[in-house]
Design a protein around this motif. Structure first.
Motif, PDB file in Angstrom:
ATOM      1  N   GLN A  19      10.826   7.876   1.395  1.00 41.53           N
ATOM      2  CA  GLN A  19      11.081   8.125   2.830  1.00 41.53           C
ATOM      3  C   GLN A  19      11.256   6.913   3.336  1.00 41.53           C
ATOM      4  O   GLN A  19      10.915   5.581   2.732  1.00 41.53           O
ATOM      5  CB  GLN A  19       9.837   8.805   3.460  1.00 41.53           C
ATOM      6  CG  GLN A  19       9.633  10.224   2.995  1.00 41.53           C
ATOM      7  CD  GLN A  19       8.426  10.818   3.645  1.00 41.53           C
ATOM      8  OE1 GLN A  19       7.741  10.185   4.362  1.00 41.53           O
ATOM      9  NE2 GLN A  19       8.210  11.813   2.986  1.00 41.53           N
ATOM     10  N   TRP A  50      10.240   3.656   5.762  1.00 43.94           N
ATOM     11  CA  TRP A  50       8.919   2.890   6.121  1.00 43.94           C
ATOM     12  C   TRP A  50       8.934   2.278   7.737  1.00 43.94           C
ATOM     13  O   TRP A  50       7.812   1.724   7.858  1.00 43.94           O
ATOM     14  CB  TRP A  50       8.412   1.991   4.944  1.00 43.94           C
ATOM     15  CG  TRP A  50       8.201   2.637   3.845  1.00 43.94           C
ATOM     16  CD1 TRP A  50       8.124   3.909   3.472  1.00 43.94           C
ATOM     17  CD2 TRP A  50       8.042   1.874   2.392  1.00 43.94           C
ATOM     18  NE1 TRP A  50       7.763   4.066   2.133  1.00 43.94           N
ATOM     19  CE2 TRP A  50       7.721   2.757   1.476  1.00 43.94           C
ATOM     20  CE3 TRP A  50       7.846   0.386   1.957  1.00 43.94           C
ATOM     21  CZ2 TRP A  50       7.624   2.616   0.330  1.00 43.94           C
ATOM     22  CZ3 TRP A  50       7.967   0.158   0.893  1.00 43.94           C
ATOM     23  CH2 TRP A  50       7.667   1.237  -0.046  1.00 43.94           C
ATOM     24  N   GLU A  76       0.770  -1.130   0.217  1.00 41.72           N
ATOM     25  CA  GLU A  76       0.127   0.047   0.098  1.00 41.72           C
ATOM     26  C   GLU A  76       0.861   1.209  -0.018  1.00 41.72           C
ATOM     27  O   GLU A  76       0.631   2.112  -0.747  1.00 41.72           O
ATOM     28  CB  GLU A  76      -1.014  -0.046   1.233  1.00 41.72           C
ATOM     29  CG  GLU A  76      -2.124  -1.161   1.358  1.00 41.72           C
ATOM     30  CD  GLU A  76      -2.952  -0.870   0.077  1.00 41.72           C
ATOM     31  OE1 GLU A  76      -3.222   0.212  -0.283  1.00 41.72           O
ATOM     32  OE2 GLU A  76      -3.398  -1.956  -0.375  1.00 41.72           O
ATOM     33  N   LEU A  77       2.061   1.140   0.702  1.00 42.19           N
ATOM     34  CA  LEU A  77       2.791   2.509   0.951  1.00 42.19           C
ATOM     35  C   LEU A  77       3.547   2.750  -0.428  1.00 42.19           C
ATOM     36  O   LEU A  77       3.751   3.896  -0.730  1.00 42.19           O
ATOM     37  CB  LEU A  77       4.019   2.153   1.772  1.00 42.19           C
ATOM     38  CG  LEU A  77       3.341   2.197   3.326  1.00 42.19           C
ATOM     39  CD1 LEU A  77       4.636   1.844   4.012  1.00 42.19           C
ATOM     40  CD2 LEU A  77       2.785   3.626   3.762  1.00 42.19           C
ATOM     41  N   SER A  78       3.780   1.543  -1.328  1.00 38.18           N
ATOM     42  CA  SER A  78       4.579   1.855  -2.564  1.00 38.18           C
ATOM     43  C   SER A  78       3.513   2.544  -3.548  1.00 38.18           C
ATOM     44  O   SER A  78       4.097   3.014  -4.542  1.00 38.18           O
ATOM     45  CB  SER A  78       4.902   0.452  -2.999  1.00 38.18           C
ATOM     46  OG  SER A  78       3.915  -0.341  -3.451  1.00 38.18           O
ATOM     47  N   LYS A  79       2.129   2.629  -3.463  1.00 37.66           N
ATOM     48  CA  LYS A  79       1.476   3.268  -4.382  1.00 37.66           C
ATOM     49  C   LYS A  79       1.405   4.673  -4.104  1.00 37.66           C
ATOM     50  O   LYS A  79       1.123   5.535  -4.917  1.00 37.66           O
ATOM     51  CB  LYS A  79       0.052   2.796  -4.085  1.00 37.66           C
ATOM     52  CG  LYS A  79      -0.376   1.236  -4.450  1.00 37.66           C
ATOM     53  CD  LYS A  79      -1.647   0.688  -4.144  1.00 37.66           C
ATOM     54  CE  LYS A  79      -1.846  -0.376  -4.464  1.00 37.66           C
ATOM     55  NZ  LYS A  79      -3.290  -1.060  -3.912  1.00 37.66           N
ATOM     56  N   ASP A  80       1.969   5.299  -2.917  1.00 41.62           N
ATOM     57  CA  ASP A  80       2.102   6.744  -2.671  1.00 41.62           C
ATOM     58  C   ASP A  80       3.320   7.123  -3.215  1.00 41.62           C
ATOM     59  O   ASP A  80       4.474   6.735  -2.719  1.00 41.62           O
ATOM     60  CB  ASP A  80       1.947   6.848  -1.456  1.00 41.62           C
ATOM     61  CG  ASP A  80       1.665   8.387  -1.005  1.00 41.62           C
ATOM     62  OD1 ASP A  80       1.593   9.197  -1.928  1.00 41.62           O
ATOM     63  OD2 ASP A  80       1.318   8.807  -0.047  1.00 41.62           O
ATOM     64  N   PRO A  81       3.360   8.032  -4.215  1.00 40.25           N
ATOM     65  CA  PRO A  81       4.759   8.506  -4.619  1.00 40.25           C
ATOM     66  C   PRO A  81       5.584   9.210  -3.527  1.00 40.25           C
ATOM     67  O   PRO A  81       6.728   9.490  -3.702  1.00 40.25           O
ATOM     68  CB  PRO A  81       4.548   9.347  -6.040  1.00 40.25           C
ATOM     69  CG  PRO A  81       2.708   9.797  -5.574  1.00 40.25           C
ATOM     70  CD  PRO A  81       2.425   8.604  -4.795  1.00 40.25           C
ATOM     71  N   GLU A  82       4.932  10.096  -2.755  1.00 43.26           N
ATOM     72  CA  GLU A  82       5.315  10.736  -1.825  1.00 43.26           C
ATOM     73  C   GLU A  82       6.546   9.722  -0.758  1.00 43.26           C
ATOM     74  O   GLU A  82       7.467  10.380  -0.387  1.00 43.26           O
ATOM     75  CB  GLU A  82       4.532  11.676  -1.069  1.00 43.26           C
ATOM     76  CG  GLU A  82       3.772  12.756  -2.032  1.00 43.26           C
ATOM     77  CD  GLU A  82       2.983  13.821  -1.238  1.00 43.26           C
ATOM     78  OE1 GLU A  82       2.776  13.245  -0.026  1.00 43.26           O
ATOM     79  OE2 GLU A  82       2.390  14.588  -1.769  1.00 43.26           O
ATOM     80  N   LEU A  83       5.926   8.753  -0.312  1.00 36.27           N
ATOM     81  CA  LEU A  83       6.500   8.020   0.467  1.00 36.27           C
ATOM     82  C   LEU A  83       7.712   7.022  -0.019  1.00 36.27           C
ATOM     83  O   LEU A  83       8.289   6.328   0.831  1.00 36.27           O
ATOM     84  CB  LEU A  83       5.377   7.026   1.424  1.00 36.27           C
ATOM     85  CG  LEU A  83       4.256   7.804   2.130  1.00 36.27           C
ATOM     86  CD1 LEU A  83       3.209   6.973   2.595  1.00 36.27           C
ATOM     87  CD2 LEU A  83       4.986   8.509   3.418  1.00 36.27           C
ATOM     88  N   ARG A  84       7.812   7.226  -1.462  1.00 37.21           N
ATOM     89  CA  ARG A  84       8.909   6.085  -1.847  1.00 37.21           C
ATOM     90  C   ARG A  84      10.265   6.541  -1.407  1.00 37.21           C
ATOM     91  O   ARG A  84      10.971   5.680  -1.239  1.00 37.21           O
ATOM     92  CB  ARG A  84       8.834   6.122  -3.267  1.00 37.21           C
ATOM     93  CG  ARG A  84       7.507   5.561  -4.148  1.00 37.21           C
ATOM     94  CD  ARG A  84       7.657   5.535  -5.515  1.00 37.21           C
ATOM     95  NE  ARG A  84       6.616   4.931  -6.147  1.00 37.21           N
ATOM     96  CZ  ARG A  84       6.422   4.714  -7.470  1.00 37.21           C
ATOM     97  NH1 ARG A  84       7.224   5.167  -8.328  1.00 37.21           N
ATOM     98  NH2 ARG A  84       5.287   3.842  -7.795  1.00 37.21           N
TER      99      ARG A  84
END
Length: 338
Positions: A194, A196, A184-192
């Protein structure tokens, strides 16, 4: 002995060498950073026949032994095997797909614990294995002492980690939860870019403070250098009691007396058990009813006075005219009765 003086240009040469080294390190660091960053949507070009016109240079072959009585069965089933493999075996020849065989037989000593932990990989009705296949995009096969996986490199890495952790007594559901969160986190481009770690769950092992004690405790006896005393034989016992010097008739008579004494004790015990049924049970003591306490006597006169006062209050509360009307009504009733 005094050391010879260094030439004037030696220091300058060393400084130039150090500068060159630092430049090379910086260039290699930049090159590594460029290799690590992969642009989005990039794919490796496919490997075609034109890249290798000579064909295969090496060939691998293997053979397996099987009993002779299975030869006819294998010949019958071989076309079906080839038909089934024709749809799936080509996948391994793709460029972005690899395979991994994980040996799990030597990771656990006891056979029972190995079977239990291997069963955790499968889960109830294969649900755990199916979830792992969906999250890693790999085909996983658990058979015997090995786990074989087929899929992309990133998925094979996760599969190996989950399998090895399961054999180390870490339940696969924990790793499956982390994989779901990462997906789910990989779908967000801002969190790539950062870390996890704050989002991932942290599971701690619970070490029991008190160890389970066994039901039967083996207590060690104190060590003594001397051997245990030799047990007495039957002759020694007879010598100590004096039976050894008795005649055969006297011995038989004594045995008969002992048997009769034992029989009498047994008869006495049976009789006592039979008599228990005729013994009446203990009755509960009868509780006598308590007499009414004569301390609190009812004062009848005081009650009469209260009733009179209440009547006077009711009459006083009514107006005078109403009282007169009531008096007249009472007199009329009396005349009618006469």
């Amino acid at each position: 002995m005094a050391e010879p003086p260094e030439p004037a240009g030696a220091g300058a040469q060393q400084k130039e060498k150090q500068k060159n080294k630092t430049k090379k390190k910086a260039a290699t660091a930049v090159g590594e950073s460029e290799l690590l960053t992969v642009p989005d949507g990039w794919k490796e070009p496919p490997f075609t026949r034109e890249d290798n016109p000579k064909g295969l240079l090496e060939e691998s072959s293997f053979a397996t032994l099987f009993p002779k009585y299975r030869e006819a069965y294998l010949k019958e089933c071989w076309p079906l095997v080839q038909k089934a493999l024709s749809e799936h075996a080509v996948r391994i020849l793709q460029d972005d797909i690899a395979c991994d065989i994980i040996k799990i037989g030597s990771l656990v000593r006891k056979r029972d614990t190995f079977i239990k932990r291997r069963g955790r990989l499968l889960g109830p009705k294969g649900s755990t294995l199916k979830a792992l296949e969906l999250l890693t995009n790999c085909y996983i096969m658990v058979q015997g002492n090995t786990v074989s996986a087929l899929g992309p490199f990133s998925g094979l890495k996760e599969v190996r980690k989950v399998v090895l952790d399961t054999m180390k007594n870490i339940h696969p559901i924990y790793n499956i939860k982390t994989l779901m969160i990462k997906r789910e986190l990989s779908k967000d481009p801002e969190l790539r870019s950062q870390s996890w770690e704050r989002f991932l769950p942290k599971f701690k092992r619970k070490n029991l403070k008190k160890r389970k004690e066994p039901k039967k405790k083996n207590t060690k006896k104190e060590y003594t250098p001397f051997p245990p005393p030799q047990p007495e034989s039957q002759i020694d016992k007879e010598l100590a009691s004096g039976e050894y010097f008795l005649k055969e008739r006297q011995k038989k008579r004594k045995q008969v007396q002992e048997i009769k004494a034992k029989q009498a004790d047994a008869v006495k015990k049976r009789q006592e058990e039979r008599n228990k049924a005729f013994i009446p049970p203990m009755e509960k003591p009868v509780v006598k009813a308590k007499k009414a306490s004569t301390e609190k006597k009812i004062d009848i006169e005081a009650i009469k006075e209260k009733v009179k006062n209440a009547k006077k209050k009711k009459l006083g509360a009514l107006p005078v005219e109403e009282v007169k009307l009531k008096m007249a009504a009472d007199e009329k009733k009396k005349k009618k009765k006469k």
